[in-house]
Design a protein around this motif. Structure first.
Motif, PDB file in Angstrom:
ATOM      1  N   LEU A 257       0.828  -1.205   0.000  1.00  0.00           N
ATOM      2  CA  LEU A 257       0.000   0.000   0.000  1.00  0.00           C
ATOM      3  C   LEU A 257       0.866   1.260   0.000  1.00  0.00           C
ATOM      4  O   LEU A 257       0.580   2.235  -0.709  1.00  0.00           O
ATOM      5  N   HIS A 258       1.914   1.221   0.791  1.00  0.00           N
ATOM      6  CA  HIS A 258       2.815   2.366   0.912  1.00  0.00           C
ATOM      7  C   HIS A 258       3.501   2.677  -0.416  1.00  0.00           C
ATOM      8  O   HIS A 258       3.583   3.842  -0.828  1.00  0.00           O
ATOM      9  N   THR A 259       3.969   1.636  -1.092  1.00  0.00           N
ATOM     10  CA  THR A 259       4.671   1.832  -2.357  1.00  0.00           C
ATOM     11  C   THR A 259       3.725   2.357  -3.435  1.00  0.00           C
ATOM     12  O   THR A 259       4.093   3.236  -4.225  1.00  0.00           O
ATOM     13  N   VAL A 260       2.512   1.829  -3.467  1.00  0.00           N
ATOM     14  CA  VAL A 260       1.512   2.313  -4.429  1.00  0.00           C
ATOM     15  C   VAL A 260       1.224   3.794  -4.192  1.00  0.00           C
ATOM     16  O   VAL A 260       1.149   4.596  -5.142  1.00  0.00           O
ATOM     17  N   THR A 261       1.090   4.179  -2.915  1.00  0.00           N
ATOM     18  CA  THR A 261       0.833   5.585  -2.586  1.00  0.00           C
ATOM     19  C   THR A 261       2.020   6.451  -2.982  1.00  0.00           C
ATOM     20  O   THR A 261       1.851   7.577  -3.484  1.00  0.00           O
ATOM     21  N   TRP A 262       3.228   5.945  -2.766  1.00  0.00           N
ATOM     22  CA  TRP A 262       4.432   6.697  -3.146  1.00  0.00           C
ATOM     23  C   TRP A 262       4.493   6.924  -4.651  1.00  0.00           C
ATOM     24  O   TRP A 262       4.847   8.024  -5.110  1.00  0.00           O
ATOM     25  N   VAL A 263       4.150   5.895  -5.444  1.00  0.00           N
ATOM     26  CA  VAL A 263       4.142   6.040  -6.902  1.00  0.00           C
ATOM     27  C   VAL A 263       3.155   7.132  -7.308  1.00  0.00           C
ATOM     28  O   VAL A 263       3.449   7.979  -8.166  1.00  0.00           O
ATOM     29  N   GLN A 264       1.983   7.140  -6.673  1.00  0.00           N
ATOM     30  CA  GLN A 264       0.999   8.186  -6.960  1.00  0.00           C
ATOM     31  C   GLN A 264       1.522   9.555  -6.549  1.00  0.00           C
ATOM     32  O   GLN A 264       1.281  10.560  -7.247  1.00  0.00           O
TER      33      GLN A 264
END
Length: 299
Positions: A257-264
């Motif tokens: 979840l954290h990595t997906v949010t960072w990409v966004q």
């Protein structure tokens, strides 16, 4: 009436409240795991943490308004006092009433933790205001992230555990570091979005000082370092408690979840960043709740 309620909800910034809840909840989970859980001080800590964050949020809005840091039509969430929906004097009065209530709640913890909690509570109350005001407002000098790390990570986790167990614990300290790093990410998102407005207003946040690229890198690393700090949960020897292997899915889920949010974060600009503030707080709360459930199941 509905519009006024919505305005005050926006002023309290409810989407950020998982930050204050998480530190208390994870400490409650650790207290359950070590068979030290006490309902009354745990609930008092939760209430105090929520009130302290609302006070900090409202004080930040009020004093940013006085300094002219906020302007109408800002990129971030609507500020009621800036837009003329709330009178500045009303916001100031509500802020200090809530601060007084928070202090009263904090005093109720003294029978459980001792009189030394009184000066600690005073420091917390002053910190809630010093973030945005005083002779050296910390959020204006690149120290906001440090404040969040201490007062939304180290302080709530360790103190909530202490008033239940009446002892300190190295594992709790590690958990407080993790909580602090995840909490810092919520502020980083906020300041990342507001960097241009803050620079124009003379507000030197860490993002203004170091830039968006450094801020996004710190955001990513905070999540991974935070999970690494809790590796002891799965290798702990001495307490007679070792977390089952399947519970490793909890930090893995968080990191996804954290990595997906960072990409966004890296791809968005302006108002499109607003949902990521709540998303970062959501990621933190999901991790905290799942880990706390694991503590309770395997106590």
């Amino acid at each position: 009436m509905k519009r006024q309620i919505k305005i005050w909800i926006e002023c309290a910034r409810l989407r950020t409240l998982p930050v204050s809840v998480s530190g208390v909840v994870i400490a409650i989970g650790l207290a359950c795991w070590h068979h030290h859980f006490q309902l009354v001080p745990a609930v008092l800590c939760l209430l105090f943490a929520l009130l302290a964050q609302v006070v900090s949020n409202m004080a930040n809005e009020y004093y940013d308004f006085l300094k002219g840091s906020d302007k109408q039509g800002r990129v971030g969430p609507r500020r009621g006092v800036t837009e003329g929906d709330i009178k500045p004097r009303t916001l100031r009065n509500v802020t200090f009433v809530l601060l007084a209530i928070a202090c009263a709640v904090g005093c109720c913890l003294i029978p459980y933790g001792g009189w030394w909690l009184l000066p600690v509570g005073v420091v917390i109350a002053l910190a809630a205001l010093a973030y945005s005001t005083g002779p050296y407002p910390l959020s204006y000098h690149g120290l906001g992230e440090l404040m969040v790390f201490v007062f939304f990570g180290l302080v709530p986790v360790n103190l909530t555990y202490y008033v239940q167990a009446l002892r300190w614990d190295p594992l709790v300290l590690l958990a407080s570091v993790t909580t602090g790093l995840l909490a810092v990410n919520v502020l980083l998102i906020n300041n990342y979005r507001d960097m241009d407005d803050d620079r124009e207003a003379g507000k030197r946040t860490a993002v203004v000082i170091w830039g968006r690229k450094a801020a996004s890198t710190a955001y990513l690393f905070n999540g991974y370092i935070g999970m690494a700090m809790l590796a002891a949960l799965w290798t702990l020897i001495g307490w007679g408690h070792v977390m089952p292997l399947w519970t490793l899915a909890i930090p893995v889920l968080y990191l996804v979840l954290h990595t997906v949010t960072w990409v966004q974060l890296c791809r968005r600009t302006g108002a499109a960043l607003n949902p990521l503030l709540g998303g970062t707080a959501r990621n933190m709360l999901i991790f905290t709740l799942l880990l706390t459930i694991a503590f309770i199941i395997y106590r």
